[in-house]
Write a protein that holds these residues in place. Structure first.
Motif, PDB file in Angstrom:
ATOM      1  N   VAL A  73       0.835  -1.212   0.000  1.00  0.00           N
ATOM      2  CA  VAL A  73       0.000   0.000   0.000  1.00  0.00           C
ATOM      3  C   VAL A  73       0.868   1.260   0.000  1.00  0.00           C
ATOM      4  CG1 VAL A  73      -1.800   1.288   1.216  1.00  0.00           C
ATOM      5  CG2 VAL A  73      -1.919  -1.215   1.116  1.00  0.00           C
ATOM      6  N   LEU A  77       1.981   3.795  -3.338  1.00  0.00           N
ATOM      7  CA  LEU A  77       1.511   5.188  -3.327  1.00  0.00           C
ATOM      8  C   LEU A  77       2.697   6.145  -3.445  1.00  0.00           C
ATOM      9  CD1 LEU A  77      -1.249   4.979  -0.564  1.00  0.00           C
ATOM     10  CD2 LEU A  77      -1.611   5.484  -3.001  1.00  0.00           C
ATOM     11  N   GLN A  78       3.785   5.848  -2.744  1.00  0.00           N
ATOM     12  CA  GLN A  78       4.990   6.686  -2.857  1.00  0.00           C
ATOM     13  C   GLN A  78       5.513   6.680  -4.290  1.00  0.00           C
ATOM     14  OE1 GLN A  78       7.374   4.692   0.118  1.00  0.00           O
ATOM     15  NE2 GLN A  78       6.800   6.155   1.727  1.00  0.00           N
ATOM     16  N   ARG A  81       3.234   8.813  -6.495  1.00  0.00           N
ATOM     17  CA  ARG A  81       3.441  10.239  -6.189  1.00  0.00           C
ATOM     18  C   ARG A  81       4.738  10.749  -6.802  1.00  0.00           C
ATOM     19  NH1 ARG A  81       6.720  12.020  -2.682  1.00  0.00           N
ATOM     20  NH2 ARG A  81       6.679  10.180  -1.356  1.00  0.00           N
ATOM     21  N   ARG A 100      -1.466  14.209  -8.081  1.00  0.00           N
ATOM     22  CA  ARG A 100      -0.307  13.939  -7.235  1.00  0.00           C
ATOM     23  C   ARG A 100      -0.589  14.335  -5.785  1.00  0.00           C
ATOM     24  NH1 ARG A 100       4.477  15.392  -5.022  1.00  0.00           N
ATOM     25  NH2 ARG A 100       4.270  17.617  -5.274  1.00  0.00           N
ATOM     26  N   VAL A 103      -2.826  11.726  -4.264  1.00  0.00           N
ATOM     27  CA  VAL A 103      -2.052  10.523  -3.940  1.00  0.00           C
ATOM     28  C   VAL A 103      -1.228  10.769  -2.678  1.00  0.00           C
ATOM     29  CG1 VAL A 103      -0.207   8.979  -4.728  1.00  0.00           C
ATOM     30  CG2 VAL A 103      -2.021   9.665  -6.314  1.00  0.00           C
ATOM     31  N   LYS A 104      -0.650  11.964  -2.573  1.00  0.00           N
ATOM     32  CA  LYS A 104       0.141  12.323  -1.385  1.00  0.00           C
ATOM     33  C   LYS A 104      -0.730  12.266  -0.128  1.00  0.00           C
ATOM     34  CE  LYS A 104       3.230  16.015   0.193  1.00  0.00           C
ATOM     35  NZ  LYS A 104       3.806  17.318  -0.169  1.00  0.00           N
ATOM     36  N   SER A 106      -3.420  10.439   0.226  1.00  0.00           N
ATOM     37  CA  SER A 106      -3.704   9.019   0.452  1.00  0.00           C
ATOM     38  C   SER A 106      -2.521   8.321   1.103  1.00  0.00           C
ATOM     39  CB  SER A 106      -4.065   8.330  -0.864  1.00  0.00           C
ATOM     40  OG  SER A 106      -5.289   8.845  -1.356  1.00  0.00           O
ATOM     41  N   GLU A 107      -1.316   8.690   0.687  1.00  0.00           N
ATOM     42  CA  GLU A 107      -0.104   8.134   1.290  1.00  0.00           C
ATOM     43  C   GLU A 107      -0.046   8.481   2.782  1.00  0.00           C
ATOM     44  OE1 GLU A 107       4.725   8.823   0.972  1.00  0.00           O
ATOM     45  OE2 GLU A 107       3.474   9.511  -0.681  1.00  0.00           O
ATOM     46  N   ALA A 110      -2.515   6.390   4.633  1.00  0.00           N
ATOM     47  CA  ALA A 110      -2.007   5.028   4.789  1.00  0.00           C
ATOM     48  C   ALA A 110      -0.979   4.955   5.912  1.00  0.00           C
ATOM     49  CB  ALA A 110      -1.405   4.538   3.469  1.00  0.00           C
TER      50      ALA A 110
END
Length: 172
Positions: A73, A77-78, A81, A100, A103-104, A106-107, A110
């Protein structure tokens, strides 16, 4: 964005250490170079700082439990990004920058889920037998990277140790 339900002080601690002086750059560097999970490493530092340290065996057990989440996960994601920061077209910029940033976020979510999970596992499995901070950080690094820390990583671990020591009064 999620907030930690179990111990909100842990995210304050991690934030203070992560952004301490120029430590952020070193943490990102070892994260990318050695596939270290920085949140896990700083969680280990938090354990020591709050006297809830763990043995090397317990740190390894905590890593084994969270490693699939990190690999399946957080690391993907990293990677997305980072890739959106440089391309492919239509990235970088424009609508791709908005993606981006999503996604950041979401990271980060997580990583907060990981912290919640680690705290829950901690209460179930750690006996309180603790290593000193440097040994615990080396163990955490070795768990993530499957090797002992090389010289450049040792410098970052030393900087974490200094940041924790230098900020102890404000992070209790």
């Amino acid at each position: 964005m999620r907030t930690l339900r179990k111990d909100a002080k842990i995210d304050d601690f991690i934030g203070k250490i992560y952004f301490h002086d120029s430590l952020e750059h070193g943490l990102v560097e070892i994260q990318e170079k050695y596939h270290i999970n920085v949140v896990f490493l700083l969680f280990v530092a938090w354990l020591c700082h709050h006297g809830r340290g763990a043995s090397a065996r317990e740190i390894a057990m905590l890593w084994r439990k969270c490693a699939p989440w990190c690999a399946e996960v957080i690391r993907p994601l990293q990677a997305v990004r980072r890739r959106l920061a440089s391309g492919p077209a239509p990235a970088p910029g424009g609508d791709a920058e908005s993606l981006r940033q999503s996604v950041k976020a979401s990271e980060l979510d997580a990583e907060l889920i990981l912290l919640d999970y680690l705290q829950a596992e901690l209460s179930l499995s750690v006996t309180g037998c603790s290593l000193d901070l440097r040994s615990a950080l080396r163990t955490g690094f070795a768990c993530c990277a499957a090797s002992d820390p090389p010289e450049d990583a040792e410098r970052v671990l030393s900087a974490i140790e200094s940041a924790v020591a230098g900020s102890s009064s404000s992070m209790s």
